[in-house]
Design a protein around this motif. Structure first.
Motif, PDB file in Angstrom:
ATOM      1  N   MET A  39       0.835  -1.199   0.000  1.00  0.00           N
ATOM      2  CA  MET A  39       0.000   0.000   0.000  1.00  0.00           C
ATOM      3  C   MET A  39       0.875   1.257   0.000  1.00  0.00           C
ATOM      4  O   MET A  39       0.411   2.358   0.322  1.00  0.00           O
ATOM      5  CB  MET A  39      -0.953   0.011   1.197  1.00  0.00           C
ATOM      6  CG  MET A  39      -2.004  -1.068   1.128  1.00  0.00           C
ATOM      7  SD  MET A  39      -3.529  -0.686   2.026  1.00  0.00           S
ATOM      8  CE  MET A  39      -2.913  -0.410   3.675  1.00  0.00           C
ATOM      9  N   ASN A  68      -5.718   0.326  -0.543  1.00  0.00           N
ATOM     10  CA  ASN A  68      -6.945  -0.409  -0.848  1.00  0.00           C
ATOM     11  C   ASN A  68      -8.082   0.024   0.079  1.00  0.00           C
ATOM     12  O   ASN A  68      -8.122  -0.379   1.255  1.00  0.00           O
ATOM     13  CB  ASN A  68      -6.673  -1.902  -0.705  1.00  0.00           C
ATOM     14  CG  ASN A  68      -7.909  -2.741  -0.932  1.00  0.00           C
ATOM     15  OD1 ASN A  68      -8.763  -2.413  -1.754  1.00  0.00           O
ATOM     16  ND2 ASN A  68      -8.015  -3.832  -0.192  1.00  0.00           N
ATOM     17  N   GLN A  71     -10.256  -2.447   2.544  1.00  0.00           N
ATOM     18  CA  GLN A  71      -9.806  -3.053   3.789  1.00  0.00           C
ATOM     19  C   GLN A  71      -9.794  -2.077   4.959  1.00  0.00           C
ATOM     20  O   GLN A  71      -9.356  -2.419   6.052  1.00  0.00           O
ATOM     21  CB  GLN A  71      -8.439  -3.692   3.612  1.00  0.00           C
ATOM     22  CG  GLN A  71      -7.282  -2.747   3.351  1.00  0.00           C
ATOM     23  CD  GLN A  71      -6.049  -3.513   2.911  1.00  0.00           C
ATOM     24  OE1 GLN A  71      -5.977  -4.058   1.816  1.00  0.00           O
ATOM     25  NE2 GLN A  71      -5.045  -3.563   3.782  1.00  0.00           N
ATOM     26  N   TYR A  78      -8.090   5.586   6.294  1.00  0.00           N
ATOM     27  CA  TYR A  78      -7.901   5.561   4.837  1.00  0.00           C
ATOM     28  C   TYR A  78      -7.512   6.931   4.293  1.00  0.00           C
ATOM     29  O   TYR A  78      -6.572   7.057   3.499  1.00  0.00           O
ATOM     30  CB  TYR A  78      -9.180   5.072   4.147  1.00  0.00           C
ATOM     31  CG  TYR A  78      -9.112   5.165   2.637  1.00  0.00           C
ATOM     32  CD1 TYR A  78      -8.332   4.280   1.908  1.00  0.00           C
ATOM     33  CD2 TYR A  78      -9.805   6.153   1.947  1.00  0.00           C
ATOM     34  CE1 TYR A  78      -8.238   4.367   0.522  1.00  0.00           C
ATOM     35  CE2 TYR A  78      -9.722   6.250   0.566  1.00  0.00           C
ATOM     36  CZ  TYR A  78      -8.938   5.357  -0.137  1.00  0.00           C
ATOM     37  OH  TYR A  78      -8.839   5.456  -1.500  1.00  0.00           O
ATOM     38  N   HIS A 134     -12.476  -6.297   7.010  1.00  0.00           N
ATOM     39  CA  HIS A 134     -11.087  -6.024   6.626  1.00  0.00           C
ATOM     40  C   HIS A 134     -10.537  -7.092   5.681  1.00  0.00           C
ATOM     41  O   HIS A 134      -9.993  -6.781   4.615  1.00  0.00           O
ATOM     42  CB  HIS A 134     -10.217  -5.916   7.872  1.00  0.00           C
ATOM     43  CG  HIS A 134      -8.748  -5.850   7.603  1.00  0.00           C
ATOM     44  ND1 HIS A 134      -8.153  -4.753   7.017  1.00  0.00           N
ATOM     45  CD2 HIS A 134      -7.746  -6.766   7.813  1.00  0.00           C
ATOM     46  CE1 HIS A 134      -6.857  -4.972   6.897  1.00  0.00           C
ATOM     47  NE2 HIS A 134      -6.582  -6.184   7.367  1.00  0.00           N
ATOM     48  N   PHE A 135     -10.687  -8.349   6.059  1.00  0.00           N
ATOM     49  CA  PHE A 135     -10.061  -9.400   5.262  1.00  0.00           C
ATOM     50  C   PHE A 135     -10.803  -9.686   3.964  1.00  0.00           C
ATOM     51  O   PHE A 135     -10.191 -10.155   2.997  1.00  0.00           O
ATOM     52  CB  PHE A 135      -9.882 -10.664   6.094  1.00  0.00           C
ATOM     53  CG  PHE A 135      -8.775 -10.536   7.105  1.00  0.00           C
ATOM     54  CD1 PHE A 135      -7.471 -10.315   6.708  1.00  0.00           C
ATOM     55  CD2 PHE A 135      -9.044 -10.601   8.464  1.00  0.00           C
ATOM     56  CE1 PHE A 135      -6.442 -10.173   7.629  1.00  0.00           C
ATOM     57  CE2 PHE A 135      -8.033 -10.466   9.397  1.00  0.00           C
ATOM     58  CZ  PHE A 135      -6.727 -10.250   8.978  1.00  0.00           C
ATOM     59  N   VAL A 138      -8.984  -7.280   1.860  1.00  0.00           N
ATOM     60  CA  VAL A 138      -7.628  -7.735   1.549  1.00  0.00           C
ATOM     61  C   VAL A 138      -7.659  -8.822   0.481  1.00  0.00           C
ATOM     62  O   VAL A 138      -6.938  -8.753  -0.524  1.00  0.00           O
ATOM     63  CB  VAL A 138      -6.940  -8.260   2.829  1.00  0.00           C
ATOM     64  CG1 VAL A 138      -5.626  -8.977   2.469  1.00  0.00           C
ATOM     65  CG2 VAL A 138      -6.671  -7.119   3.801  1.00  0.00           C
ATOM     66  N   VAL A 142      -6.123  -8.736  -3.376  1.00  0.00           N
ATOM     67  CA  VAL A 142      -5.061  -9.681  -3.723  1.00  0.00           C
ATOM     68  C   VAL A 142      -5.493 -10.560  -4.894  1.00  0.00           C
ATOM     69  O   VAL A 142      -4.713 -10.793  -5.832  1.00  0.00           O
ATOM     70  CB  VAL A 142      -4.667 -10.531  -2.504  1.00  0.00           C
ATOM     71  CG1 VAL A 142      -3.781 -11.704  -2.917  1.00  0.00           C
ATOM     72  CG2 VAL A 142      -3.946  -9.669  -1.466  1.00  0.00           C
ATOM     73  N   PHE A 156       4.950 -11.802   0.869  1.00  0.00           N
ATOM     74  CA  PHE A 156       4.263 -11.041   1.911  1.00  0.00           C
ATOM     75  C   PHE A 156       5.040 -11.148   3.218  1.00  0.00           C
ATOM     76  O   PHE A 156       5.734 -12.139   3.462  1.00  0.00           O
ATOM     77  CB  PHE A 156       2.846 -11.589   2.135  1.00  0.00           C
ATOM     78  CG  PHE A 156       1.935 -11.471   0.956  1.00  0.00           C
ATOM     79  CD1 PHE A 156       1.112 -10.364   0.808  1.00  0.00           C
ATOM     80  CD2 PHE A 156       1.888 -12.476  -0.002  1.00  0.00           C
ATOM     81  CE1 PHE A 156       0.264 -10.261  -0.286  1.00  0.00           C
ATOM     82  CE2 PHE A 156       1.042 -12.371  -1.103  1.00  0.00           C
ATOM     83  CZ  PHE A 156       0.218 -11.257  -1.246  1.00  0.00           C
ATOM     84  N   ASP A 160       2.010  -9.242   9.219  1.00  0.00           N
ATOM     85  CA  ASP A 160       0.568  -9.417   9.034  1.00  0.00           C
ATOM     86  C   ASP A 160       0.298 -10.918   8.897  1.00  0.00           C
ATOM     87  O   ASP A 160      -0.071 -11.408   7.822  1.00  0.00           O
ATOM     88  CB  ASP A 160       0.093  -8.649   7.805  1.00  0.00           C
ATOM     89  CG  ASP A 160       0.304  -7.155   7.950  1.00  0.00           C
ATOM     90  OD1 ASP A 160      -0.396  -6.533   8.756  1.00  0.00           O
ATOM     91  OD2 ASP A 160       1.197  -6.613   7.268  1.00  0.00           O
ATOM     92  N   GLN A 163      -3.158 -12.172   7.792  1.00  0.00           N
ATOM     93  CA  GLN A 163      -3.316 -11.878   6.368  1.00  0.00           C
ATOM     94  C   GLN A 163      -2.577 -12.913   5.529  1.00  0.00           C
ATOM     95  O   GLN A 163      -3.121 -13.450   4.549  1.00  0.00           O
ATOM     96  CB  GLN A 163      -2.776 -10.481   6.076  1.00  0.00           C
ATOM     97  CG  GLN A 163      -2.652 -10.142   4.603  1.00  0.00           C
ATOM     98  CD  GLN A 163      -2.098  -8.753   4.379  1.00  0.00           C
ATOM     99  OE1 GLN A 163      -2.797  -7.771   4.552  1.00  0.00           O
ATOM    100  NE2 GLN A 163      -0.823  -8.661   4.025  1.00  0.00           N
ATOM    101  N   ILE A 167      -4.213 -15.467   2.829  1.00  0.00           N
ATOM    102  CA  ILE A 167      -3.818 -15.427   1.420  1.00  0.00           C
ATOM    103  C   ILE A 167      -3.368 -16.811   0.964  1.00  0.00           C
ATOM    104  O   ILE A 167      -3.651 -17.227  -0.172  1.00  0.00           O
ATOM    105  CB  ILE A 167      -2.729 -14.363   1.197  1.00  0.00           C
ATOM    106  CG1 ILE A 167      -3.352 -12.961   1.323  1.00  0.00           C
ATOM    107  CG2 ILE A 167      -2.058 -14.527  -0.162  1.00  0.00           C
ATOM    108  CD1 ILE A 167      -2.355 -11.836   1.382  1.00  0.00           C
TER     109      ILE A 167
END
Length: 291
Positions: A39, A68, A71, A78, A134-135, A138, A142, A156, A160, A163, A167
């Protein structure tokens, strides 16, 4: 028309179509792509991700820089999240990134989106319990980046950790054919995990924030004593710092399921220091002492 790609040079695409065309052209000549999604507000933690990706053989090193919106919750940061794009591109040049994707919000989410990805039960726990939706945000971004760029590898950070775990599940469950690589937490000399949000901390708050990594280290040191001892030791350190408002301190399995009686587990913490929310984690080896 496919944008021209010169190996070893930095190429920046803000348009989705240009990014798709370049990635397709690279694959057509047999080049692999290693992607580091970010980000922006790049720091040494991101540099380590890029260096890990750059060591992958035969790959073009690609980075995305996109704050993003999906999220972020309604009361999160933001609008004030740092966006130093010129500085970020200098970091990319220094780290020999060859391909940077910098889309706008409108480019990524024209008219929506109307469809997002459900992260499953784990998406509502830990960070997901404190940050509803949030996820989903994310995993949606992704999945879009993987579809647009079609990387062979994606790198990654373990900071996190939830996260990263989700992923990996996303890649597995949707058969995305991307190898997911995790990189250990990058820390400052005092132990504080590197984060773009560290810039929000005052001097006093930053000193207090080091308590998070101190608590994790304290828990890991007594891991031979089992889960209860780990949590008690970590909690005792956190309780000594009044500027740290703990959201959660939890011990989970390596896959973020229930912690085992023996073997690898993950100790995770989230807390607010002032108005800044920070997360950290470490591996612990229950019944075995430190690694």
């Amino acid at each position: 028309m496919t944008p021209r790609f010169t190996p070893g040079q930095l190429h920046v695409h803000s348009g989705l179509n240009d990014m798709v065309a370049t990635a397709r052209a690279l694959r057509a000549v047999g080049r692999k792509i290693a992607l580091v999604p970010t980000m922006g507000a790049l720091h040494d933690g991101h540099r380590q991700l890029m260096r890990t990706a750059r060591r992958l053989p035969g790959c073009v090193l690609a980075t995305s820089i996109f704050v993003n919106s999906l999220q972020f919750g309604p009361n999160e940061d933001y609008d004030r999240y740092p966006r130093p794009l010129d500085d970020d591109l200098k970091v990319c040049e220094e780290e020999r990134v060859e391909l940077v994707f910098t889309p706008s919000r409108e480019e990524m989410y024209p008219g929506g989106p109307e469809i997002t990805i459900d992260p499953g039960p784990l998406g509502g726990e830990l960070e997901g319990a404190s940050r509803p939706g949030h996820f989903a945000g994310v995993l949606t971004v992704v999945a879009k980046l993987f579809t647009i760029i079609r990387p062979d590898y994606a790198v990654f950070g373990e900071k996190d950790y939830q996260q990263l775990t989700l992923i990996r599940k996303l890649e597995r469950d949707l058969n995305l054919d991307v190898r997911i690589i995790g990189v250990p937490v990058v820390r400052d000399a005092d132990g504080l995990a590197r984060s773009s949000r560290n810039a929000y901390l005052s001097d006093d708050q930053r000193s207090a924030a080091v308590t998070l990594s101190g608590a994790l280290a304290a828990g890991a040191r007594v891991s031979a004593g089992g889960a209860e001892v780990v949590l008690e030791s970590a909690r005792a350190v956190l309780d000594k710092e009044p500027l740290v408002d703990v959201d959660y301190l939890e011990l989970r399995g390596a896959d973020l399921g229930p912690a085992p009686e023996r073997g690898e587990a993950r100790l995770l913490v989230a807390a607010r220091v002032g108005t800044t929310r920070l997360i950290d984690n470490t591996a612990v080896f229950l019944g075995q002492g430190e690694d």
